[in-house]
Design an enzyme around this catalytic site. Structure first.
Site: not given
Lengths: 61, 61, 61, 61, 61, 61
Positions: B2-3
């Site tokens: 994830p970012y």
């Protein structure tokens, strides 16, 4: 539209940015069918101290 | 992936940023199952003059 | 403020999302000094067909 | 919430930014029904060298 | 340019969205001097399960 | 890193998206020097009712 945002570490030259905008615009236009003139590109530069992967900042490597 | 993007007013110390990246990465990894090494964190600092709540800027309070 | 955005592939459970919001909020508050109530978290889910690393989409792996 | 981000070229005055936050907050509140106090506005300024339309940067025009 | 993004919980009517785009565009144009035709607005809807304040999700209230 | 986000109206085919990710990744890598494997691309699709230029939504044209 389309709108492209490129987030990358600071440090590229003005020529690199110029070429990046040109080449990304062409890539988007040629693959999506959007006219070149409709493609907007925004570059967002990050400081090494403001970016991490795996919890370790680029400035701490 | 994830970012994670964290937008906050400028002014934190380098140590706070370091700890923020570490702790947010752990929180995301432990709750989503994403390996630590896959978690990217980006800090985006805001000036007080560029942020408002209820129409009143942080710089005008 | 601070505002946190977490972009990740779709597929996590509702409980994982609940825990993610809680843990990320605590991590941000404890490291930046922002009161818990000021921390906003937004989850943005991505389809595998809309995400790539190295030019290869998650859906094409 | 709602959260509004306004990306624009740098160069506006502090008064313009103040008025922008106020007017955008009112516009969002009056059309969505969200209380004024819930509307967050963030201004993100861009350099001319970091923005292009049609592959040509604002700094190269 | 300017580019405006409005993130809000899903549930507004089509008419509200139409009016939101119109009024936000006017507010931005009138305060920044950008021609109306240059103002781009993007609405991003959030699910209640994907948004939290203070660690508590909108769907858990 | 770099991280590229492409916001565009929904409606492109899976093949177009596949080619878009590939070509944008190459364009970014070749102009910035970032290794191909470090380039992340995220596609964000917009509904016509959630996008306007000049205050007029794509769905109202």
């Amino acid at each position: 539209m389309p709108y492209v945002t490129v987030k990358m570490l600071e440090g590229r030259t003005d020529e690199q940015k110029q070429e990046l905008c040109k080449r990304v615009t062409e890539a988007v236009s040629e693959t999506t069918g959007a006219p070149l003139g409709n493609v907007h590109v925004i570059i967002e530069e990050m400081k090494k101290s403001d970016h991490s992967v795996g919890g370790i900042r680029s400035s701490d490597k």
